[in-house]
Motif scaffolding. Structure first.
Motif, PDB file in Angstrom:
ATOM      1  N   GLU A 106       0.853  -1.211   0.000  1.00 54.60           N
ATOM      2  CA  GLU A 106       0.000   0.000   0.000  1.00 54.60           C
ATOM      3  C   GLU A 106       0.885   1.255   0.000  1.00 54.60           C
ATOM      4  N   LEU A 107       1.988   1.183   0.734  1.00 51.86           N
ATOM      5  CA  LEU A 107       2.925   2.320   0.755  1.00 51.86           C
ATOM      6  C   LEU A 107       3.590   2.474  -0.616  1.00 51.86           C
ATOM      7  N   VAL A 108       3.988   1.341  -1.201  1.00 57.01           N
ATOM      8  CA  VAL A 108       4.635   1.391  -2.524  1.00 57.01           C
ATOM      9  C   VAL A 108       3.702   2.095  -3.511  1.00 57.01           C
ATOM     10  N   LYS A 109       2.404   1.716  -3.473  1.00 60.61           N
ATOM     11  CA  LYS A 109       1.421   2.338  -4.393  1.00 60.61           C
ATOM     12  C   LYS A 109       1.370   3.849  -4.195  1.00 60.61           C
ATOM     13  N   ASP A 110       1.364   4.267  -2.925  1.00 63.63           N
ATOM     14  CA  ASP A 110       1.264   5.703  -2.637  1.00 63.63           C
ATOM     15  C   ASP A 110       2.524   6.456  -3.080  1.00 63.63           C
ATOM     16  N   ILE A 111       3.685   5.829  -2.899  1.00 64.25           N
ATOM     17  CA  ILE A 111       4.934   6.499  -3.322  1.00 64.25           C
ATOM     18  C   ILE A 111       4.952   6.603  -4.844  1.00 64.25           C
ATOM     19  N   LYS A 112       4.514   5.537  -5.483  1.00 65.55           N
ATOM     20  CA  LYS A 112       4.452   5.535  -6.960  1.00 65.55           C
ATOM     21  C   LYS A 112       3.522   6.660  -7.439  1.00 65.55           C
ATOM     22  N   ALA A 113       2.367   6.782  -6.776  1.00 65.21           N
ATOM     23  CA  ALA A 113       1.397   7.807  -7.186  1.00 65.21           C
ATOM     24  C   ALA A 113       1.956   9.206  -6.918  1.00 65.21           C
ATOM     25  N   PHE A 114       2.720   9.342  -5.847  1.00 60.38           N
ATOM     26  CA  PHE A 114       3.332  10.635  -5.513  1.00 60.38           C
ATOM     27  C   PHE A 114       4.298  11.043  -6.630  1.00 60.38           C
ATOM     28  N   GLY A 115       5.064  10.057  -7.115  1.00 62.58           N
ATOM     29  CA  GLY A 115       5.930  10.272  -8.286  1.00 62.58           C
ATOM     30  C   GLY A 115       7.336  10.737  -7.970  1.00 62.58           C
ATOM     31  N   GLY A 116       8.265  10.400  -8.864  1.00 63.95           N
ATOM     32  CA  GLY A 116       9.634  10.940  -8.790  1.00 63.95           C
ATOM     33  C   GLY A 116      10.637  10.111  -8.007  1.00 63.95           C
ATOM     34  N   PHE A 117      10.190   9.018  -7.373  1.00 59.09           N
ATOM     35  CA  PHE A 117      11.135   8.240  -6.552  1.00 59.09           C
ATOM     36  C   PHE A 117      11.463   6.894  -7.190  1.00 59.09           C
ATOM     37  N   CYS A 118      12.693   6.462  -6.957  1.00 58.70           N
ATOM     38  CA  CYS A 118      13.075   5.079  -7.250  1.00 58.70           C
ATOM     39  C   CYS A 118      12.718   4.311  -5.970  1.00 58.70           C
ATOM     40  N   ILE A 119      11.887   3.278  -6.116  1.00 53.61           N
ATOM     41  CA  ILE A 119      11.303   2.635  -4.921  1.00 53.61           C
ATOM     42  C   ILE A 119      11.881   1.232  -4.707  1.00 53.61           C
ATOM     43  N   GLY A 120      12.374   1.010  -3.506  1.00 53.34           N
ATOM     44  CA  GLY A 120      12.859  -0.319  -3.136  1.00 53.34           C
ATOM     45  C   GLY A 120      11.895  -0.968  -2.162  1.00 53.34           C
ATOM     46  N   GLY A 121      12.023  -2.281  -2.018  1.00 49.45           N
ATOM     47  CA  GLY A 121      11.216  -3.013  -1.025  1.00 49.45           C
ATOM     48  C   GLY A 121      12.093  -4.058  -0.358  1.00 49.45           C
ATOM     49  N   ALA A 122      11.599  -4.607   0.758  1.00 51.81           N
ATOM     50  CA  ALA A 122      12.352  -5.643   1.477  1.00 51.81           C
ATOM     51  C   ALA A 122      11.864  -7.019   1.038  1.00 51.81           C
ATOM     52  N   CYS A 123      12.766  -8.002   1.077  1.00 49.59           N
ATOM     53  CA  CYS A 123      12.337  -9.380   0.829  1.00 49.59           C
ATOM     54  C   CYS A 123      13.136 -10.323   1.723  1.00 49.59           C
ATOM     55  N   TYR A 124      12.625 -11.552   1.842  1.00 46.39           N
ATOM     56  CA  TYR A 124      13.084 -12.464   2.888  1.00 46.39           C
ATOM     57  C   TYR A 124      13.387 -13.841   2.287  1.00 46.39           C
ATOM     58  N   PRO A 125      14.660 -14.122   1.990  1.00 51.77           N
ATOM     59  CA  PRO A 125      14.989 -15.407   1.352  1.00 51.77           C
ATOM     60  C   PRO A 125      14.526 -16.622   2.160  1.00 51.77           C
ATOM     61  N   GLU A 126      14.372 -16.478   3.474  1.00 43.57           N
ATOM     62  CA  GLU A 126      13.893 -17.611   4.281  1.00 43.57           C
ATOM     63  C   GLU A 126      12.423 -17.440   4.655  1.00 43.57           C
ATOM     64  N   GLY A 127      11.764 -16.448   4.049  1.00 44.76           N
ATOM     65  CA  GLY A 127      10.357 -16.161   4.356  1.00 44.76           C
ATOM     66  C   GLY A 127      10.264 -15.174   5.506  1.00 44.76           C
ATOM     67  N   HIS A 128       9.280 -14.259   5.426  1.00 48.72           N
ATOM     68  CA  HIS A 128       9.063 -13.326   6.528  1.00 48.72           C
ATOM     69  C   HIS A 128       8.479 -14.109   7.704  1.00 48.72           C
ATOM     70  N   PRO A 129       8.887 -13.775   8.946  1.00 50.98           N
ATOM     71  CA  PRO A 129       8.420 -14.542  10.106  1.00 50.98           C
ATOM     72  C   PRO A 129       6.895 -14.652  10.218  1.00 50.98           C
TER      73      PRO A 129
END
Ligand code: FAD
Length: 285
Positions: A124-147
């Motif tokens: 939901e945050l990624v969507k809002d940042i995208k809509a805001f515009g102008g940013f290169c957006i990163g996200g977190a990921c979990y090779p062993e799965g998020h707890p």
């Protein structure tokens, strides 16, 4: 510079993560650490964000310092416990300062907190940042799965949703067995996730740190790594040297397998960042 442009570089590169001070009196120490890390010319420096927002102003201040030192900053931003208005304000602040990269995170859920206000998940945050515009957006990921995820499969389904919402790249949670990362890469690629996935490497420099890591995230510790902690955990200098050597080996293996961008969780320790960079002096030319 946008991190997506940095990632177009086909040569091996290193970036580092710092965290902001908890209180104003710690600010100068963090700035001094950032100055030393910036001096070894990393590809970029990321700066974490307090989930409750308590240190959020410091995150922006440290990101600005990184930029002033001529290094690309990546400002983390968490959304749990924040309103959409808070997020827009923070994004405006970053944009005004010319900070172009944001790592969009949900943050850990505080005890007793009920999801269902403005934000429940990072997509939901990624969507809002995208809509805001102008940013290169990163996200977190979990090779062993998020707890919180029952299976790695369901976590990857949610990751796909987050990437489709607008992530330009992902950074992984730390891991101590590179095969965990390689196996994750093939699973996410099979699911159609094609953005760069930057491995996050943590040089473990003391035994207390490792106890905290395993309690919080349940990260798999290979036998070879556990033997190092068992043997050197009581000797701080030896543990530090062994932890840096282990992280260096992981990074060399990643480069040897064609990965060009590696992010190092150096925990505001310039000596650790410098040692790792020095160990790779003939590789990072
Ligand atoms: P999400 O992507 O929202 O995922 C959280 C959980 O919800 C996962 O189990 C996921 O499978 C599930 N999920 C996701 N989307 C949905 C959906 N739409 N519906 C149902 N389930 C869903 N914490 C900080 O406080 N500050 C930091 O600066 C910080 N930096 C970090 C940097 C990295 C590289 C990493 C790996 C973690 C970082 N964290 C930080 C920790 C992070 O905030 C926690 O791990 C948090 O619990 C999850 O955040 P997320 O952005 O991955 O959440």
């Amino acid at each position: 510079m946008k991190i997506t442009d940095i990632l177009k570089n086909k040569e091996a590169g290193l970036s580092f993560e710092v965290f902001p001070p908890k209180v104003a009196t710690g600010f100068d120490n963090v700035v001094n650490a950032v100055k030393e890390i910036a001096a070894i010319s990393p590809e970029y420096i990321s700066v974490t964000y307090g989930a409750g927002g308590g240190t959020s102003d410091y995150t922006v201040d440290i990101a600005r310092t990184i930029k002033d030192l001529g290094v690309t900053p990546l400002a983390h931003l968490t959304c749990i416990c924040h309103s959409k208005k808070d997020v827009r304000e923070k994004l405006s602040q970053l944009k005004t300062l010319g900070i172009e990269n944001v790592l969009a995170l949900r943050g850990d859920i505080p005890e007793g907190y009920n999801l269902g206000t403005d934000y429940s998940h990072a997509d939901e945050l990624v969507k809002d940042i995208k809509a805001f515009g102008g940013f290169c957006i990163g996200g977190a990921c979990y090779p062993e799965g998020h707890p919180e995820s029952k299976t790695l499969f369901s976590d990857i389904e949610n990751l796909k949703r987050k990437v489709d919402a607008g992530c330009d790249f992902l950074t992984t949670q730390m891991f101590f067995d590179n095969d965990v990362y390689y196996s994750f890469l093939s699973k996410v690629q099979a699911r159609g996730i094609t953005v760069p996935i930057i491995p996050g490497i943590m040089p473990v420099t003391n035994a207390v740190q490792i106890k905290r890591i395993t309690t919080l995230s349940g990260t798999y510790l290979p036998t070879r790594f556990r033997r190092i902690v068992d043997r050197f955990g009581d000797n701080p200098q030896a543990m530090k040297q062994a932890g840096i050597a282990y992280a260096t080996e992981q990074i060399i293996d990643l480069y040897a397998n064609g990965i060009t961008a590696v992010h190092v969780y150096c925990m505001n320790k310039p000596d650790v960042a410098k040692s790792i960079k020095g160990n790779l002096s003939q590789i990072l030319c």
